[in-house]
Every structure is written in structure tokens, then in C-alpha cells.
Design an enzyme around this catalytic site. Sequence first.
Site, PDB file in Angstrom:
ATOM      1  N   ARG A 228      47.489 -80.866 -67.601  1.00  0.00           N
ATOM      2  CA  ARG A 228      46.962 -79.937 -68.601  1.00  0.00           C
ATOM      3  C   ARG A 228      46.866 -80.674 -69.941  1.00  0.00           C
ATOM      4  O   ARG A 228      47.701 -81.530 -70.250  1.00  0.00           O
ATOM      5  CB  ARG A 228      47.894 -78.741 -68.792  1.00  0.00           C
ATOM      6  N   HIS A 276      37.677 -81.705 -67.287  1.00  0.00           N
ATOM      7  CA  HIS A 276      38.602 -80.852 -66.501  1.00  0.00           C
ATOM      8  C   HIS A 276      37.987 -80.573 -65.120  1.00  0.00           C
ATOM      9  O   HIS A 276      37.855 -79.422 -64.704  1.00  0.00           O
ATOM     10  CB  HIS A 276      38.906 -79.531 -67.242  1.00  0.00           C
TER      11      HIS A 276
HETATM   12  P1  NDP Z   1      53.699 -77.867 -58.385  1.00  0.00           P
HETATM   13  O1  NDP Z   1      54.288 -76.641 -58.969  1.00  0.00           O
HETATM   14  O2  NDP Z   1      53.609 -77.999 -56.908  1.00  0.00           O
HETATM   15  O3  NDP Z   1      54.475 -79.151 -58.914  1.00  0.00           O
HETATM   16  C1  NDP Z   1      54.863 -79.282 -60.238  1.00  0.00           C
HETATM   17  C2  NDP Z   1      55.741 -80.500 -60.376  1.00  0.00           C
HETATM   18  O4  NDP Z   1      56.087 -80.678 -61.748  1.00  0.00           O
HETATM   19  C3  NDP Z   1      57.068 -80.359 -59.606  1.00  0.00           C
HETATM   20  O5  NDP Z   1      57.452 -81.579 -59.043  1.00  0.00           O
HETATM   21  C4  NDP Z   1      58.034 -79.958 -60.716  1.00  0.00           C
HETATM   22  O6  NDP Z   1      59.394 -80.312 -60.478  1.00  0.00           O
HETATM   23  C5  NDP Z   1      57.485 -80.777 -61.864  1.00  0.00           C
HETATM   24  N1  NDP Z   1      57.951 -80.242 -63.149  1.00  0.00           N
HETATM   25  C6  NDP Z   1      57.756 -79.015 -63.676  1.00  0.00           C
HETATM   26  N2  NDP Z   1      58.401 -78.886 -64.854  1.00  0.00           N
HETATM   27  C7  NDP Z   1      59.022 -80.054 -65.058  1.00  0.00           C
HETATM   28  C8  NDP Z   1      59.886 -80.548 -66.070  1.00  0.00           C
HETATM   29  N3  NDP Z   1      60.236 -79.790 -67.124  1.00  0.00           N
HETATM   30  N4  NDP Z   1      60.372 -81.783 -65.956  1.00  0.00           N
HETATM   31  C9  NDP Z   1      60.063 -82.554 -64.882  1.00  0.00           C
HETATM   32  N5  NDP Z   1      59.255 -82.158 -63.870  1.00  0.00           N
HETATM   33  C10 NDP Z   1      58.744 -80.920 -63.970  1.00  0.00           C
HETATM   34  O7  NDP Z   1      52.233 -78.012 -59.041  1.00  0.00           O
HETATM   35  P2  NDP Z   1      50.947 -78.726 -58.427  1.00  0.00           P
HETATM   36  O8  NDP Z   1      51.314 -80.075 -58.005  1.00  0.00           O
HETATM   37  O9  NDP Z   1      50.291 -77.826 -57.456  1.00  0.00           O
HETATM   38  O10 NDP Z   1      50.006 -78.765 -59.737  1.00  0.00           O
HETATM   39  C11 NDP Z   1      50.419 -79.450 -60.893  1.00  0.00           C
HETATM   40  C12 NDP Z   1      49.497 -79.123 -62.059  1.00  0.00           C
HETATM   41  O11 NDP Z   1      48.233 -79.765 -61.922  1.00  0.00           O
HETATM   42  C13 NDP Z   1      49.103 -77.649 -62.211  1.00  0.00           C
HETATM   43  O12 NDP Z   1      50.145 -76.896 -62.795  1.00  0.00           O
HETATM   44  C14 NDP Z   1      47.882 -77.736 -63.104  1.00  0.00           C
HETATM   45  O13 NDP Z   1      48.273 -77.690 -64.457  1.00  0.00           O
HETATM   46  C15 NDP Z   1      47.313 -79.122 -62.795  1.00  0.00           C
HETATM   47  N6  NDP Z   1      46.000 -79.050 -62.132  1.00  0.00           N
HETATM   48  C16 NDP Z   1      44.913 -79.623 -62.754  1.00  0.00           C
HETATM   49  C17 NDP Z   1      43.687 -79.631 -62.154  1.00  0.00           C
HETATM   50  C18 NDP Z   1      42.519 -80.322 -62.767  1.00  0.00           C
HETATM   51  O14 NDP Z   1      41.392 -80.169 -62.279  1.00  0.00           O
HETATM   52  N7  NDP Z   1      42.712 -81.110 -63.803  1.00  0.00           N
HETATM   53  C19 NDP Z   1      43.480 -78.999 -60.842  1.00  0.00           C
HETATM   54  C20 NDP Z   1      44.677 -78.446 -60.267  1.00  0.00           C
HETATM   55  C21 NDP Z   1      45.886 -78.472 -60.906  1.00  0.00           C
HETATM   56  P3  NDP Z   1      60.189 -79.704 -59.211  1.00  0.00           P
HETATM   57  O15 NDP Z   1      59.648 -80.456 -58.025  1.00  0.00           O
HETATM   58  O16 NDP Z   1      61.590 -80.013 -59.489  1.00  0.00           O
HETATM   59  O17 NDP Z   1      59.862 -78.234 -59.170  1.00  0.00           O
HETATM   60  C1  OXD Z   2      43.995 -75.678 -61.677  1.00  0.00           C
HETATM   61  C2  OXD Z   2      42.884 -76.282 -62.427  1.00  0.00           C
HETATM   62  O1  OXD Z   2      45.040 -75.379 -62.245  1.00  0.00           O
HETATM   63  O2  OXD Z   2      41.763 -76.365 -61.887  1.00  0.00           O
HETATM   64  O3  OXD Z   2      43.834 -75.495 -60.446  1.00  0.00           O
HETATM   65  O4  OXD Z   2      43.085 -76.712 -63.561  1.00  0.00           O
END
Ligand code: NDP
Ligand code: OXD
Length: 313
Positions: A228, A276
Site C-alpha cells: 500500500r 496500482h
Molecule cells: P496477509 O494478511 O495474508 O499477510 C500479511 C502479512 O503481513 C503477514 O505475514 C503479517 O504477519 C504481516 N504483517 C502485518 N502487520 C505486520 C506488522 N506490524 N509487522 C510485521 N508484519 C506484519 O495479506 P496478503 O499477503 O494477502 O496481502 C498483503 C497486502 O498486499 C494487502 O493487505 C494489500 O495491501 C496488498 N495488495 C496489493 C495489491 C496491488 O495490486 N498492489 C493487490 C493485492 C494486495 P503475520 O504472518 O504474523 O500475520
Molecule cells: C488489493 C488490491 O488489496 O488490489 O487486493 O490492492
Amino acid sequence: MDRGKVLLSVSGFNPQRWHELLAARRHVLLRPESAGDPTIEYAVVWKQPPGILTNLPNLRAIFSIGAGVDHILADRTVPDVPIVRVVDPNLSKHMTEYVVWRVMDHHRFGQMYRAQQKRKIWREPVQRTAADTSVGIMGLGNLGRDAAQALLALGFRVNGWSRSERVVEGVTTFAGDAGLRPFLNQTDILVVLLPLTAVTHGIVDYALLKELRRRNSLGGSVLINAGRGRLQKDDDILKALEDGTLKEASLDVFEVEPLPKTSALWAHPKVFVTPHSAATSDPDFLVAPMLDQMDAHDGGAPLRDLVDRQAGY
Ligand code: NDP
Ligand code: OXD
């Protein structure tokens, strides 16, 4: 179709295909027909207008159109019902393609070759193999783990950082505040795949970028952010690029989107910008599982892929 209706509320794109596919199996509304509309049981949303989910007395769950849910939780009036996010192999594969593309481009000196070609320069850099480069993934969730597997298959060394301790085969893992610095110190290419939460907001700042390993086979450290935009500080990235803290960056997300025309990131020679679009949710893959979940939930089954509202993701 006497099942609960679906409210489809999105901003920023045309929801026609989502509407078509949802409407094939459920009655869909683009806005509540009345304040306190009791017929709506599910909402499917992307950046819904603030307040639209309040006063729906029979709302049973909210489905996010994306993996991230910051766009939902930004509205403080969102009622306390379960929120389901996207966890889907189609989305993960899109993100993995983006990550592999950008990592490979930096690893194979894409920026330098493009500049050379413009000036008709025939010069070859020292090209090391992937095994000489460490890619560090911030966020070892569904997307981070999928990307890690692809990078490992290409021969990169892969580090991962998460909130809780994670074991991922082949990946050197780090967790929490204590793990952040050692993780960064062993990372040449940083890939950010974190969710935006109160804790992660602004985490990718100048001080963090300073901790990356710069003496490496690439001749500097690289940032790739597809998580993000508000995880990062755009100005700190520019400063880091100017003083050599960072060699190059690939940015798919920005503090303000669309990226303002006045942003220096657009024309920066060391920055690769995408709008994005790293992994866009595809209704042809995502609507059927959403509807299946609604049907199963109507039949008493628990919902999957739920958001922890306390943690914010
Ligand atoms: P998940 O919820 O599966 O994974 C999130 C990861 O981030 C987990 O490993 C989590 O830790 C870690 N995390 C969260 N908070 C913290 C913190 N404070 N410190 C350290 N690690 C942290 O999410 P996804 O993998 O499915 O997606 C990740 C992000 O990708 C989405 O939230 C979205 O913002 C972004 N995204 C962007 C897209 C784009 O087109 N640019 C498309 C899709 C998604 P833990 O394993 O311990 O829970
Ligand atoms: C998502 C994105 O969060 O597209 O899936 O950004």
C-alpha cells in the site's frame, strides 16, 4: 432468488462485470433502497462511500473486493460484522508475476540497459547469478509466501519478515520489532507486501531504507512496494534515491493515488511506476467463491478468510 440481497458498493472503477456475475445468483443493489434496508444481508465493497454500511439491520458479512481491507476500515462507521478478504490463487499468481518481473528487472540491470540503449552504448556490467542476491519480503502472508516460492525457484536467497514467527521452507524468517533490523541488514532487494494498518503506516521511511545492504552484487539496494502507498513516505524514497541510500525503486502504490502529475517520482530515472496494477482483482475468478461462501454461510457454515479487526488486516 428469495435469499438475502447483496449490496455492491465500489468507487474508482466500473463494477459492471462484478454486478453481472453477482446478479446471476443473487439480487444485487448498488445502494440501499431505504435507510435501514432489511433485505440486504451481504455487502461486496471496494472503497465504499463512508456510512453506506450503517443502518443495515440484517447485514451478515462484508466481502472485500481486494486482499487489503484498509479501504473498508478507513470508514469508522463500518458495523461490527465479519469482513471476508480475498485469498485466491489467481490474485496470488498475479502478484507473484509482478514481484518476479520487478526483481528480475533490477537483478538484470534493466534500468541501466534502457538508459544505455537510448544513447546507443554497448557496455556489459558484471552480471552475478540470483544466488548472490538476497530478496527480503516484508509481509509473509498469502502473497508474500507465494512470491517467495517463485523467487526461491529462480535461485534467489529469500528473507521474510512478519508480525508473528513464521516457518517457510527455504526462507530465512524474522519477526516483530526485534527481527526488523537484522532482516533489513541482510536484504539487497526489499519487496513490501504488508497490509496498511495503524502499526505499518509510514513504516518504509528513510531510516528503514538506510538499514538495507548496499554493498552487494547489484551495486546498491532496491525497493519494490506493491503493498500500500501509505506504508511508504514518497519524499523519503526520493531522498534515499538522491543520496544513494537506494539504487532504484519499483513502485506500484503511492501515498496519494492516482499519483499526482506533480510528483517527482513520475520522471525519476531510477523509479519504475505502475498504477496500482500489480494484482488486480478479477471478478471472473473471485465472484463465484464469494457467492459460494454466502450460500454456505446461509446454510450455517462459518466464513473463511476473515479479517482480524483488532490487527487491522
Ligand atoms: P496477509 O494478511 O495474508 O499477510 C500479511 C502479512 O503481513 C503477514 O505475514 C503479517 O504477519 C504481516 N504483517 C502485518 N502487520 C505486520 C506488522 N506490524 N509487522 C510485521 N508484519 C506484519 O495479506 P496478503 O499477503 O494477502 O496481502 C498483503 C497486502 O498486499 C494487502 O493487505 C494489500 O495491501 C496488498 N495488495 C496489493 C495489491 C496491488 O495490486 N498492489 C493487490 C493485492 C494486495 P503475520 O504472518 O504474523 O500475520
Ligand atoms: C488489493 C488490491 O488489496 O488490489 O487486493 O490492492
